[in-house]
Design an enzyme around this catalytic site. Sequence first.
Site, PDB file in Angstrom:
ATOM      1  N   LEU A  33     -11.921 -26.221  12.117  1.00 43.42           N
ATOM      2  CA  LEU A  33     -11.634 -27.654  12.209  1.00 43.42           C
ATOM      3  C   LEU A  33     -11.631 -28.163  13.648  1.00 43.42           C
ATOM      4  O   LEU A  33     -11.144 -27.517  14.560  1.00 43.42           O
ATOM      5  CB  LEU A  33     -10.287 -27.943  11.557  1.00 43.42           C
ATOM      6  CG  LEU A  33     -10.212 -27.590  10.071  1.00 43.42           C
ATOM      7  CD1 LEU A  33      -8.881 -28.033   9.493  1.00 43.42           C
ATOM      8  CD2 LEU A  33     -11.356 -28.200   9.274  1.00 43.42           C
ATOM      9  N   GLY A  36     -13.453 -34.136  14.594  1.00 43.06           N
ATOM     10  CA  GLY A  36     -14.169 -34.860  13.536  1.00 43.06           C
ATOM     11  C   GLY A  36     -13.438 -34.715  12.204  1.00 43.06           C
ATOM     12  O   GLY A  36     -13.125 -35.703  11.531  1.00 43.06           O
ATOM     13  N   HIS A  37     -13.131 -33.469  11.851  1.00 40.63           N
ATOM     14  CA  HIS A  37     -12.392 -33.223  10.605  1.00 40.63           C
ATOM     15  C   HIS A  37     -11.030 -33.910  10.647  1.00 40.63           C
ATOM     16  O   HIS A  37     -10.595 -34.517   9.667  1.00 40.63           O
ATOM     17  CB  HIS A  37     -12.140 -31.721  10.404  1.00 40.63           C
ATOM     18  CG  HIS A  37     -13.367 -30.873  10.305  1.00 40.63           C
ATOM     19  ND1 HIS A  37     -13.703 -29.957  11.265  1.00 40.63           N
ATOM     20  CD2 HIS A  37     -14.322 -30.792   9.347  1.00 40.63           C
ATOM     21  CE1 HIS A  37     -14.820 -29.325  10.907  1.00 40.63           C
ATOM     22  NE2 HIS A  37     -15.219 -29.818   9.754  1.00 40.63           N
ATOM     23  N   GLY A 147     -17.830 -37.558   6.742  1.00 46.30           N
ATOM     24  CA  GLY A 147     -18.213 -38.048   8.068  1.00 46.30           C
ATOM     25  C   GLY A 147     -19.637 -38.569   8.081  1.00 46.30           C
ATOM     26  O   GLY A 147     -20.529 -37.984   7.450  1.00 46.30           O
ATOM     27  N   GLN A 148     -19.837 -39.644   8.831  1.00 46.83           N
ATOM     28  CA  GLN A 148     -21.191 -40.203   8.990  1.00 46.83           C
ATOM     29  C   GLN A 148     -22.120 -39.227   9.703  1.00 46.83           C
ATOM     30  O   GLN A 148     -23.333 -39.287   9.559  1.00 46.83           O
ATOM     31  CB  GLN A 148     -21.114 -41.500   9.784  1.00 46.83           C
ATOM     32  CG  GLN A 148     -22.425 -42.281   9.735  1.00 46.83           C
ATOM     33  CD  GLN A 148     -22.593 -43.203  10.903  1.00 46.83           C
ATOM     34  OE1 GLN A 148     -21.710 -44.016  11.156  1.00 46.83           O
ATOM     35  NE2 GLN A 148     -23.692 -43.077  11.629  1.00 46.83           N
TER      36      GLN A 148
HETATM   37  P1  AMP Z   1     -18.002 -29.459   7.477  1.00 46.55           P
HETATM   38  O1  AMP Z   1     -16.778 -28.650   7.679  1.00 46.55           O
HETATM   39  O2  AMP Z   1     -19.007 -29.321   8.580  1.00 46.55           O
HETATM   40  O3  AMP Z   1     -18.599 -29.317   6.096  1.00 46.55           O
HETATM   41  O4  AMP Z   1     -17.538 -30.973   7.578  1.00 46.55           O
HETATM   42  C1  AMP Z   1     -16.530 -31.483   6.735  1.00 46.55           C
HETATM   43  C2  AMP Z   1     -16.532 -32.982   6.858  1.00 46.55           C
HETATM   44  O5  AMP Z   1     -16.268 -33.365   8.207  1.00 46.55           O
HETATM   45  C3  AMP Z   1     -17.876 -33.610   6.472  1.00 46.55           C
HETATM   46  O6  AMP Z   1     -17.641 -34.791   5.723  1.00 46.55           O
HETATM   47  C4  AMP Z   1     -18.485 -33.921   7.813  1.00 46.55           C
HETATM   48  O7  AMP Z   1     -19.398 -34.986   7.775  1.00 46.55           O
HETATM   49  C5  AMP Z   1     -17.255 -34.294   8.612  1.00 46.55           C
HETATM   50  N1  AMP Z   1     -17.527 -34.179  10.046  1.00 46.55           N
HETATM   51  C6  AMP Z   1     -18.069 -33.112  10.695  1.00 46.55           C
HETATM   52  N2  AMP Z   1     -18.228 -33.391  12.012  1.00 46.55           N
HETATM   53  C7  AMP Z   1     -17.779 -34.653  12.192  1.00 46.55           C
HETATM   54  C8  AMP Z   1     -17.686 -35.522  13.329  1.00 46.55           C
HETATM   55  N3  AMP Z   1     -18.071 -35.134  14.539  1.00 46.55           N
HETATM   56  N4  AMP Z   1     -17.173 -36.760  13.134  1.00 46.55           N
HETATM   57  C9  AMP Z   1     -16.781 -37.162  11.898  1.00 46.55           C
HETATM   58  N5  AMP Z   1     -16.836 -36.396  10.803  1.00 46.55           N
HETATM   59  C10 AMP Z   1     -17.334 -35.166  10.935  1.00 46.55           C
END
Ligand code: AMP
Length: 282
Positions: A33, A36-37, A147-148
């Site tokens: 994490l 962003g998360h 996340g976008q």
């Molecule tokens: P992941 O753990 O990579 O599957 O990401 C989990 C969630 O966090 C997904 O909805 C991603 O789009 C979001 N996410 C990842 N990186 C960012 C970021 N830099 N800013 C915003 N949301 C993010």
Amino acid sequence: MEIIRIPRIVQDTCKKYRMKGRSVGFVPTMGALHEGHLSLIRRSRMENDITVVSIFVNPLQFGPSEDLARYPRDVESDSNKISALETDILFLPDDALMYSPAFSTSVEVAGVSEKLCGRFRPGHFRGVATVVAKLFNIVSPTRAYFGQKDYQQTVVIRRMVKDLNFDLEVVICPTIREHDGLAISSRNTYLGPEERIAAAAIHRSLSRGAGAVLQGERSAGRIREMVEEGLAAEKLINRIDYVAAVDLATLDDVEEIGREIVLAAAVRIGKTRLIDNLLVNV
Ligand code: AMP
């Protein structure tokens, strides 16, 4: 914070909350994490009575030559970060409880899954849609946060939610960035120091393209070229999978920019594949 590993127990717990009229916000993640998360979790905390975060490195969404084995994992540190944000439930399912040996169902969102990253990661969005559908059925959230940064993923999930009548709201949150603009990602930890500096070229190039649209350039081809030139100038970017200017909903290529579009890119730096995007309004 409760840490629950068994899907059935999360399901029963969340159902009880919903029956009492409590709203449940859900943030699915693969762990490692970062800010962003955490921004998604904070938003869920603001908008819901109960917040559930899941950490599950979903094998279905990794291709055979991808980074499943080396994907960063640090459950203890993740758990501390989530708990500090006063999350109610951390759902940490075991692979075996998510996918029994007899597991044979998949969710395929045709069309939007095949564009952009879909061309380079066959089966990836099938894996994403399948696990997210399972997680939605386990958590039955009022709202789910994405996340976008993973723009195509948000389109695939929104389509699935509409098509399969999931009774929940999908909330898309802005991309959180490092000081030099690089979108924060768990995969940034793979980058060596020089690669990390080079990675800033992705956002810089996309921003240059977006800036040209704002200054009146309407040819998507010209914008793509500008972004590609910026990326190609960075020697450590050893492959450009795509630079695309696409429609927000269909992800189809746009030729003449007449309304809001997504400007997106995917590149390789060494073995690390990085993606980013910007929404650009005329
Ligand atoms: P992941 O753990 O990579 O599957 O990401 C989990 C969630 O966090 C997904 O909805 C991603 O789009 C979001 N996410 C990842 N990186 C960012 C970021 N830099 N800013 C915003 N949301 C993010």
